[in-house]
Motif scaffolding. Structure first.
Motif, mmCIF file in Angstrom:
data_model
loop_
_atom_site.group_PDB
_atom_site.id
_atom_site.type_symbol
_atom_site.label_atom_id
_atom_site.label_comp_id
_atom_site.label_asym_id
_atom_site.label_seq_id
_atom_site.Cartn_x
_atom_site.Cartn_y
_atom_site.Cartn_z
ATOM 1 N N PHE A 167 0.819 -1.201 0.000
ATOM 2 C CA PHE A 167 0.000 0.000 0.000
ATOM 3 C C PHE A 167 0.853 1.252 0.000
ATOM 4 C CE2 PHE A 167 0.360 -1.250 4.507
ATOM 5 C CZ PHE A 167 0.760 -0.079 5.133
ATOM 6 N N SER A 168 0.572 2.093 -0.976
ATOM 7 C CA SER A 168 0.979 3.484 -0.932
ATOM 8 C C SER A 168 -0.324 4.260 -0.885
ATOM 9 C CB SER A 168 1.804 3.858 -2.163
ATOM 10 O OG SER A 168 3.095 3.282 -2.087
ATOM 11 N N PHE A 169 -0.555 4.965 0.215
ATOM 12 C CA PHE A 169 -1.793 5.710 0.431
ATOM 13 C C PHE A 169 -1.524 7.213 0.348
ATOM 14 C CE2 PHE A 169 -3.104 2.097 3.460
ATOM 15 C CZ PHE A 169 -3.919 1.488 2.510
ATOM 16 N N VAL A 170 -2.458 7.925 -0.270
ATOM 17 C CA VAL A 170 -2.508 9.376 -0.160
ATOM 18 C C VAL A 170 -3.938 9.711 0.223
ATOM 19 C CG1 VAL A 170 -2.278 11.588 -1.326
ATOM 20 C CG2 VAL A 170 -0.711 9.746 -1.874
ATOM 21 N N TRP A 171 -4.121 10.441 1.328
ATOM 22 C CA TRP A 171 -5.477 10.793 1.743
ATOM 23 C C TRP A 171 -5.509 12.183 2.365
ATOM 24 C CZ3 TRP A 171 -2.361 7.809 4.838
ATOM 25 C CH2 TRP A 171 -2.366 8.046 6.212
ATOM 26 N N MET A 172 -6.729 12.653 2.634
ATOM 27 C CA MET A 172 -6.896 14.011 3.115
ATOM 28 C C MET A 172 -8.144 14.106 3.979
ATOM 29 S SD MET A 172 -8.346 15.590 -0.494
ATOM 30 C CE MET A 172 -9.103 17.080 0.087
ATOM 31 N N ASP A 173 -8.108 15.049 4.908
ATOM 32 C CA ASP A 173 -9.343 15.537 5.508
ATOM 33 C C ASP A 173 -9.517 16.967 4.992
ATOM 34 O OD1 ASP A 173 -7.603 17.079 7.014
ATOM 35 O OD2 ASP A 173 -7.897 15.938 8.863
ATOM 36 N N GLU A 174 -10.329 17.765 5.646
ATOM 37 C CA GLU A 174 -10.608 19.100 5.124
ATOM 38 C C GLU A 174 -9.387 20.012 5.107
ATOM 39 O OE1 GLU A 174 -14.585 17.463 5.865
ATOM 40 O OE2 GLU A 174 -12.664 17.368 6.907
ATOM 41 N N ASN A 175 -8.371 19.717 5.931
ATOM 42 C CA ASN A 175 -7.262 20.664 6.080
ATOM 43 C C ASN A 175 -5.868 20.089 5.893
ATOM 44 O OD1 ASN A 175 -8.794 23.118 6.963
ATOM 45 N ND2 ASN A 175 -9.445 21.707 8.581
ATOM 46 N N THR A 176 -5.745 18.777 5.868
ATOM 47 C CA THR A 176 -4.418 18.163 5.905
ATOM 48 C C THR A 176 -4.277 17.094 4.831
ATOM 49 O OG1 THR A 176 -4.375 18.526 8.302
ATOM 50 C CG2 THR A 176 -2.707 17.049 7.397
ATOM 51 N N LEU A 177 -3.111 17.052 4.204
ATOM 52 C CA LEU A 177 -2.758 16.013 3.246
ATOM 53 C C LEU A 177 -1.878 14.984 3.947
ATOM 54 C CD1 LEU A 177 -2.610 15.000 0.244
ATOM 55 C CD2 LEU A 177 -0.526 16.390 0.032
ATOM 56 N N TYR A 178 -2.204 13.705 3.779
ATOM 57 C CA TYR A 178 -1.449 12.618 4.403
ATOM 58 C C TYR A 178 -0.956 11.646 3.336
ATOM 59 C CZ TYR A 178 -4.004 14.061 8.647
ATOM 60 O OH TYR A 178 -4.550 14.768 9.685
ATOM 61 N N ALA A 179 0.119 10.940 3.660
ATOM 62 C CA ALA A 179 0.602 9.865 2.788
ATOM 63 C C ALA A 179 1.317 8.832 3.645
ATOM 64 C CB ALA A 179 1.546 10.405 1.720
ATOM 65 N N ALA A 180 1.249 7.581 3.207
ATOM 66 C CA ALA A 180 1.926 6.505 3.926
ATOM 67 C C ALA A 180 2.309 5.412 2.945
ATOM 68 C CB ALA A 180 1.030 5.935 5.029
ATOM 69 N N ARG A 181 3.397 4.731 3.271
ATOM 70 C CA ARG A 181 3.909 3.646 2.422
ATOM 71 C C ARG A 181 4.135 2.424 3.299
ATOM 72 N NH1 ARG A 181 9.467 4.104 -1.120
ATOM 73 N NH2 ARG A 181 9.029 2.455 -2.636
ATOM 74 N N ASP A 182 3.782 1.248 2.780
ATOM 75 C CA ASP A 182 3.902 0.032 3.586
ATOM 76 C C ASP A 182 5.346 -0.215 4.002
ATOM 77 O OD1 ASP A 182 5.249 -2.063 1.702
ATOM 78 O OD2 ASP A 182 3.671 -1.210 0.456
ATOM 79 N N PRO A 183 5.560 -0.988 5.065
ATOM 80 C CA PRO A 183 6.927 -1.192 5.585
ATOM 81 C C PRO A 183 7.888 -1.798 4.569
ATOM 82 C CG PRO A 183 5.300 -1.928 7.189
ATOM 83 C CD PRO A 183 4.549 -1.615 5.938
ATOM 84 N N GLN A 184 7.345 -2.497 3.565
ATOM 85 C CA GLN A 184 8.199 -3.079 2.527
ATOM 86 C C GLN A 184 8.464 -2.103 1.377
ATOM 87 O OE1 GLN A 184 5.519 -4.842 3.945
ATOM 88 N NE2 GLN A 184 7.052 -5.816 5.255
ATOM 89 N N GLY A 185 7.671 -1.050 1.276
ATOM 90 C CA GLY A 185 7.845 -0.088 0.183
ATOM 91 C C GLY A 185 7.687 -0.735 -1.173
ATOM 92 N N ILE A 186 6.716 -1.631 -1.304
ATOM 93 C CA ILE A 186 6.570 -2.407 -2.539
ATOM 94 C C ILE A 186 6.215 -1.505 -3.714
ATOM 95 C CG2 ILE A 186 5.213 -4.221 -3.671
ATOM 96 C CD1 ILE A 186 5.016 -5.587 -0.911
ATOM 97 N N ARG A 187 5.261 -0.608 -3.522
ATOM 98 C CA ARG A 187 4.881 0.342 -4.568
ATOM 99 C C ARG A 187 5.549 1.698 -4.304
ATOM 100 N NH1 ARG A 187 4.392 -2.684 -7.967
ATOM 101 N NH2 ARG A 187 3.140 -4.528 -7.533
ATOM 102 N N PRO A 188 5.867 2.439 -5.360
ATOM 103 C CA PRO A 188 6.605 3.703 -5.184
ATOM 104 C C PRO A 188 5.727 4.815 -4.629
ATOM 105 C CG PRO A 188 6.046 3.381 -7.487
ATOM 106 C CD PRO A 188 5.635 2.118 -6.777
#
Length: 493
Positions: A167-188
């Motif tokens: 998993f490479s995630f990009v998400w947001m609420d009304e005010n903040t941008l978030y991103a996270a990458r799985d511990p293996q970093g499989i996807r860029p």
């Protein structure tokens, strides 16, 4: 995926251009979510980025923060309700999330979401009735949205620790941008800087197109957040890098940077090594465009055989490999390529391609080349034989689909009617990337899965859509329909 936090910029158009640069990663649906600080508006539909969005639609998406996605389905059917970004309202705000990859504990996550809804009832907020999403991304969105006693960021740290797979995630609420990458970093996943903001994208090519400077890759096991206070980062898991080797071979754009090197240069080096491993006497080296082009250049340079263009590609036909149905794939092969008879007639050809997955493309290709007058066709492949299913974000999930399963190279050569066939060895491919072998996911080539897989009935693209009725697959193995064909992967020595 593409995310941007940039007050004062037209974030919807930036996201549109970013997704346009990433269209090769998914062609089934596209969507953009934008926040103006008070609410999130999501627009998504089936089709290419250029088909889903027009000027009027983009003008209506106003805000300072956006997340976008172009989908290639690996869990959940290719339908509108599975298009991303996924959206979830909560008592305190909303969440829109985009995901690249594929989770392996989807069944477990579905149970957690079901239990959470029963226990707290917070997921039953009033919404217009639409078909329920059946992808793994929607489950993570639901888990992130439930944080009654803590911040979204604190909840994300706990939720991410319980998510398995790629998993490479990009998400947001009304005010903040978030991103996270799985511990293996499989996807860029990469971080970029704008003059007035920040960008997060699947590949550096998307940063280039919007004028963002490349800062660094998001690290495996890292969570980042961007808001009016700036950029902050924290680790939610110990990194254990296993970057997808197939990204170097096929998935990523050649102008993208991965692991501190340009993908094009890696592919040229792969071609050089392929020429040393499998030389042949020939008159011309031609690529299968576009993904075979850099390796063909390397093969020609190393072998001394002239390089030429023997196939014309229709630029308006999508990648045949990532289309969701076999019928469309077979039609796409004939729509996609046409031989240049004047170039290839009477010639002994070396034809360089990135991979053989099902064998359909190469079989049709060799036939076309022979019909156009090629005297000999020597096929060279810039990856090893694909023998094992991928459960981390590439949709060939049964061994029955893979021509290299059970067939030797000589048998495959006869099957596609080539004069000779050579695959680069796994060792040479890995050396060409300059990434240590133990830092790469090679599962589709060697069957070694870096993230543990659950029982076969808990795997498969349609896991959340089917009841797991038992069928007999093409190999004669009894397997759950939901599991796709995982028994043969999990039961191997």
């Amino acid at each position: 995926m593409f995310g941007v936090w940039a007050p004062g910029e037209d974030v919807a158009k930036l996201t549109y251009y970013g997704l346009y640069a990433l269209q090769h990663r998914g062609q089934e649906s596209a969507g953009i979510a934008v926040s103006n600080g008070r609410q999130i508006l999501v627009y998504k539909d089936m089709g290419l980025v250029s088909q889903v969005f027009d000027e009027a639609t983009l003008e209506s998406l106003k805000g300072h923060l956006a997340v976008g996605h172009a989908r290639y389905s690996t869990t959940g059917a290719s339908t509108w309700h599975n298009a991303q970004p996924t959206f979830r309202p909560t008592a305190t705000g909303s969440i829109a999330l985009a995901h690249n990859g594929n989770l392996t504990n989807t069944h477990e996550l579905a149970g957690r979401v079901q239990d959470m809804a029963t226990a707290f009832g917070e997921l039953d907020l009033p919404m217009r009735q639409t078909p329920a999403a059946t992808n793994d991304t929607s489950l993570v969105t639901a888990l992130l949205a439930h944080h009654p006693d803590r911040s979204l960021e604190e909840n994300a740290v706990e939720v991410l620790q319980g998510v398995r797979g790629a998993f490479s995630f990009v998400w947001m609420d009304e005010n903040t941008l978030y991103a996270a990458r799985d511990p293996q970093g499989i996807r860029p996943l990469v971080l970029g800087r704008l003059e007035r903001g920040w960008v997060i994208a699947s590949e550096t090519a998307a940063l280039d197109i919007v004028g963002a400077s490349f800062i660094r890759e998001i690290e495996p096991g890292e969570l980042v957040a961007v808001d009016e206070d700036g950029l902050r980062s924290r680790s939610f898991a110990e990194p254990a890098p296993k970057h997808c080797l197939f990204e170097f071979v096929y998935l990523a754009r050649p102008d993208t940077r991965m692991s501190d090197q340009r993908v094009h240069s890696v592919r040229v080096e792969i071609g050089r090594r392929l020429a040393r491993e499998f030389p042949t006497d020939a008159d011309l080296v031609i690529p299968v465009p576009e993904s075979g082009t850099p390796a063909a250049i390397g093969y020609a340079e190393e072998s001394g055989i002239p390089y030429g263009s023997g196939l014309v590609k229709n630029s308006y036909v999508g990648r045949t490999f990532i289309q969701p149905s076999q019928t469309i794939r077979q039609l796409g092969i004939r729509l996609k390529l046409n031989p240049l008879r004047d170039v290839i007639e009477g010639k002994r050809l070396v034809v360089v391609d990135d991979s053989i997955v099902r064998g359909n493309t190469q079989r049709a290709l060799v036939r076309m080349l022979r019909e156009a007058g090629a005297r000999e066709v020597h096929v060279r492949i810039s990856s090893p034989p694909v023998k094992w299913p991928c459960f981390y974000g590439i949709d060939f999930a049964t061994r029955a689909e893979l021509i290299a399963n059970g067939l030797s190279s000589d048998e495959i050569c006869r099957s596609i009617d080539a004069d000779s066939l050579g695959y680069i060895s796994l060792e040479e491919l890995v050396e060409a990337t300059s990434v240590p072998m133990d830092h790469l996911c090679r599962a589709c080539f060697d069957g070694v899965y870096p993230v543990a897989l659950p029982e076969p009935e808990h795997l498969g693209k349609n896991l959340l859509e089917l009841d797991g009725a038992t069928v007999i697959d093409a190999e004669g193995l009894s397997t759950s329909l939901a599991g796709g064909g995982a028994h043969d992967s999990l039961g191997r020595p």
